[in-house]
Design a protein around this motif. Sequence first.
Motif, PDB file in Angstrom:
ATOM      1  N   ASP A 142      43.429 -13.774  -1.775  1.00 11.26           N
ATOM      2  CA  ASP A 142      43.381 -15.518  -2.848  1.00 11.26           C
ATOM      3  C   ASP A 142      41.737 -15.333  -2.403  1.00 11.26           C
ATOM      4  N   PRO A 143      41.080 -15.933  -3.603  1.00 10.46           N
ATOM      5  CA  PRO A 143      39.605 -15.907  -3.394  1.00 10.46           C
ATOM      6  C   PRO A 143      39.611 -17.624  -2.654  1.00 10.46           C
ATOM      7  N   LEU A 144      38.243 -17.395  -1.720  1.00 12.86           N
ATOM      8  CA  LEU A 144      37.761 -18.402  -1.068  1.00 12.86           C
ATOM      9  C   LEU A 144      36.608 -19.609  -1.954  1.00 12.86           C
ATOM     10  N   HIS A 162      33.907 -16.981  -3.530  1.00 12.87           N
ATOM     11  CA  HIS A 162      34.124 -15.619  -2.555  1.00 12.87           C
ATOM     12  C   HIS A 162      35.336 -14.895  -2.486  1.00 12.87           C
ATOM     13  N   PRO A 163      35.410 -13.608  -3.313  1.00 10.34           N
ATOM     14  CA  PRO A 163      36.611 -12.684  -3.244  1.00 10.34           C
ATOM     15  C   PRO A 163      37.653 -13.196  -2.675  1.00 10.34           C
ATOM     16  N   ASP A 164      37.227 -12.251  -0.778  1.00 10.76           N
ATOM     17  CA  ASP A 164      37.842 -12.991   0.716  1.00 10.76           C
ATOM     18  C   ASP A 164      36.816 -12.944   1.590  1.00 10.76           C
ATOM     19  N   SER A 165      37.692 -12.973   2.787  1.00  7.51           N
ATOM     20  CA  SER A 165      37.068 -13.123   3.842  1.00  7.51           C
ATOM     21  C   SER A 165      36.307 -12.759   4.141  1.00  7.51           C
ATOM     22  N   TYR A 199      38.483 -23.673   1.282  1.00  9.94           N
ATOM     23  CA  TYR A 199      39.724 -23.526   0.722  1.00  9.94           C
ATOM     24  C   TYR A 199      40.196 -22.735   0.859  1.00  9.94           C
ATOM     25  N   GLY A 200      41.431 -22.059   1.521  1.00  9.03           N
ATOM     26  CA  GLY A 200      41.328 -20.342   1.230  1.00  9.03           C
ATOM     27  C   GLY A 200      41.945 -20.481   3.308  1.00  9.03           C
ATOM     28  N   ARG A 201      42.126 -19.089   3.170  1.00 10.37           N
ATOM     29  CA  ARG A 201      42.241 -18.618   4.670  1.00 10.37           C
ATOM     30  C   ARG A 201      40.855 -17.313   5.281  1.00 10.37           C
ATOM     31  N   PRO A 202      39.819 -18.109   5.645  1.00 13.92           N
ATOM     32  CA  PRO A 202      39.115 -17.514   6.056  1.00 13.92           C
ATOM     33  C   PRO A 202      39.582 -17.590   7.394  1.00 13.92           C
ATOM     34  N   VAL A 216      33.186 -28.894   9.449  1.00 15.51           N
ATOM     35  CA  VAL A 216      33.487 -27.842   9.242  1.00 15.51           C
ATOM     36  C   VAL A 216      35.137 -28.296   9.038  1.00 15.51           C
ATOM     37  N   THR A 217      35.633 -28.102   7.707  1.00 10.45           N
ATOM     38  CA  THR A 217      36.836 -28.566   7.418  1.00 10.45           C
ATOM     39  C   THR A 217      37.691 -26.773   7.197  1.00 10.45           C
ATOM     40  N   LEU A 218      38.823 -27.338   7.384  1.00 10.66           N
ATOM     41  CA  LEU A 218      39.598 -25.758   6.539  1.00 10.66           C
ATOM     42  C   LEU A 218      41.020 -26.580   5.687  1.00 10.66           C
TER      43      LEU A 218
END
Length: 129
Positions: free
Chosen positions: A3-5, A59-62, A91-94, A114-116
């Motif tokens: 998933d994108p970030l 971003h397409p990925d981490s 927003y996503g999984r870095p 920094v908030t995930l």
Amino acid sequence: MTDPLYYVDRSAIREGKLAAVKSGMRDLAEFIEAREPRLIAYHFYIDESESTMTLVAVHPDSASLEFHLELGDPKFRAFAELIRMRSIDVYGRPSPLAVDRLRQKAEMLGGGTVTLHTPQAGFSRLSSV
């Protein structure tokens, strides 16, 4: 498929630094566009009061985010005298490495948070890059 970030940061523009911020944004956007072909979107905004700068990136990925943070670090440092980082939201999984680098960036630019945000439901219609 990963998933994108979605990355959003907000910074206060220091008094008297608006022109330098605008110039720096254009320079950074050109630098990133020329060197990061995987980055899906990268946009700067200034609010109507001209006191807050917002950056929105996809971003397409981490791995893309990690590369961006490493490549852009010297350019980000140039903003330290121009802005005070308020927040970075991802927003996503870095990856843990990306999160560590995001925290370093926030500290370097004024100590913002920094908030995930982890995905819960939804979809994207972004084509793969």
